[in-house]
Motif scaffolding. Structure first.
Motif, short mmCIF file in Angstrom:
data_model
loop_
_atom_site.label_atom_id
_atom_site.label_comp_id
_atom_site.label_asym_id
_atom_site.label_seq_id
_atom_site.Cartn_x
_atom_site.Cartn_y
_atom_site.Cartn_z
N ALA A 37 0.83 -1.22 0.00
CA ALA A 37 0.00 0.00 0.00
C ALA A 37 0.86 1.26 0.00
N ILE A 38 1.88 1.30 0.85
CA ILE A 38 2.73 2.50 0.94
C ILE A 38 3.52 2.70 -0.36
N LEU A 39 4.03 1.61 -0.93
CA LEU A 39 4.78 1.74 -2.18
C LEU A 39 3.87 2.23 -3.31
N ALA A 40 2.63 1.76 -3.31
CA ALA A 40 1.67 2.21 -4.32
C ALA A 40 1.40 3.71 -4.18
N ASN A 112 1.43 -8.05 -0.51
CA ASN A 112 1.81 -6.90 -1.35
C ASN A 112 0.71 -6.58 -2.36
N PHE A 113 0.19 -7.65 -2.99
CA PHE A 113 -0.83 -7.43 -4.03
C PHE A 113 -2.09 -6.81 -3.43
N LEU A 114 -2.54 -7.32 -2.29
CA LEU A 114 -3.76 -6.79 -1.67
C LEU A 114 -3.57 -5.33 -1.26
N GLY A 115 -2.41 -5.00 -0.72
CA GLY A 115 -2.13 -3.62 -0.34
C GLY A 115 -2.11 -2.69 -1.53
N ALA A 116 -1.40 -3.10 -2.59
CA ALA A 116 -1.31 -2.27 -3.80
C ALA A 116 -2.68 -2.14 -4.47
N PHE A 117 -3.45 -3.25 -4.45
CA PHE A 117 -4.77 -3.24 -5.09
C PHE A 117 -5.74 -2.32 -4.34
N ASN A 213 4.01 -2.53 -10.04
CA ASN A 213 3.11 -2.95 -11.11
C ASN A 213 1.79 -3.51 -10.58
N MET A 214 1.81 -4.05 -9.36
CA MET A 214 0.56 -4.53 -8.74
C MET A 214 -0.40 -3.37 -8.49
N PHE A 215 0.13 -2.16 -8.45
CA PHE A 215 -0.72 -0.96 -8.36
C PHE A 215 -1.05 -0.43 -9.75
N LEU A 216 -0.03 -0.28 -10.58
CA LEU A 216 -0.21 0.39 -11.87
C LEU A 216 -1.23 -0.32 -12.77
N PHE A 217 -1.12 -1.64 -12.86
CA PHE A 217 -1.93 -2.36 -13.84
C PHE A 217 -3.38 -2.51 -13.42
N PRO A 218 -3.67 -2.91 -12.16
CA PRO A 218 -5.08 -2.88 -11.73
C PRO A 218 -5.69 -1.47 -11.86
#
Length: 270
Positions: A37-40, A112-117, A213-218
């Protein structure tokens, strides 16, 4: 700045890898979720700064603020555990198994994916006024990045796959150097400076980072990016995760371990 010698901070790397293998599922997921989440958020910050100023370098200079925050708070990125946990295995730490390492990687990936999403959804609401309008300028650019970095590689076939893999490898060479940077010093300013340098390099060079990328693409898909979920998985996430693993372990983890822990015998000049 309280600088630690390489032999000291590489021992800390192995210790950190060992502790992550034995960490509870709950703690591993929470720490990975917050890191994603923070990195996103830092990625949004950097892209916004690049759009506002017209200079992508400004975004690269500012992006490491997120990385520094998440590591100072003790959160975990997949790109970091790719490097640290295998060292505990190689060092033959008691109880550390391949299964334990893979379990850690799997949990950190999910967290990581859930946080970024989560941040992808929240920022998409902001960019589109709760999905009532077209995305604003930053949202449109994020949607475009998603397309360019999936279909943009796919059009080159195998050469595109090789390119994305190498960009991911170089990415985690730098990012994992930032993870090590957090261990080089015992003071906050020392840690931040050591983390900042390689993270700025990776972002400025637009290398491929699996968690960013887990943030950018979703985000791009939510805001109408012209590519599919399968395009994202096959032409970005899978090769990027593999490249991140190889680059971080080969260029950072194994090299530091080999020369600072398993030091070769000194030459006899007699």
């Amino acid at each position: 700045m309280a600088y630690l010698l390489p032999s000291e901070f590489v021992t800390k790397m192995v210790d950190a890898g060992e502790s992550k293998v034995f960490m509870s599922t709950r703690d591993t997921l929470i720490r990975a979720y917050m890191a994603g989440a923070i990195l996103a958020l830092a990625a949004v910050f950097a892209i916004t700064a690049s759009v506002q100023t017209g200079y992508p370098l400004i975004g690269a200079i500012l992006f490491p603020v997120g990385f520094a925050m998440l590591y100072l708070l003790g959160f975990d990125l997949l790109t970091g555990v790719f490097v640290l946990t295998p060292l505990a295995l190689i060092d033959k730490r008691p109880g550390v198994t391949i299964g334990g390492v893979l379990r850690n990687w799997g949990l950190v990936f999910v967290g990581n994916f859930l946080g970024a999403f989560t941040v992808a959804i929240l920022m998409s609401i902001i960019f589109t006024f709760g999905f009532s309008t077209e995305p604003d300028k930053v949202g449109t650019i994020i949607a475009g990045i998603g397309e360019k970095r999936t279909l943009g590689y796919a059009q080159y076939g195998a050469a595109g796959m090789l390119t994305i893999f190498v960009r991911a490898m170089l990415c985690n060479w730098m990012v994992s150097t930032g993870v090590v940077g957090a261990m080089i010093s015992t003071s906050v300013p020392g840690k931040v400076i050591a983390m900042w340098m390689p993270i700025m390099v990776f972002f400025a060079m637009t290398f491929e980072h699996s968690i960013v990328n887990m943030f950018l693409f979703p985000s791009a898909l939510i805001m109408g990016g012209n590519f599919s979920i399968m395009d994202y998985i096959i032409w970005n996430e899978i090769p990027v995760v593999l490249g991140n693993l190889v680059g971080g372990l080969a260029f950072t983890g194994l090299t530091l371990y080999a020369t600072h822990i398993r030091t070769a015998p000194k030459r006899n000049m007699g």
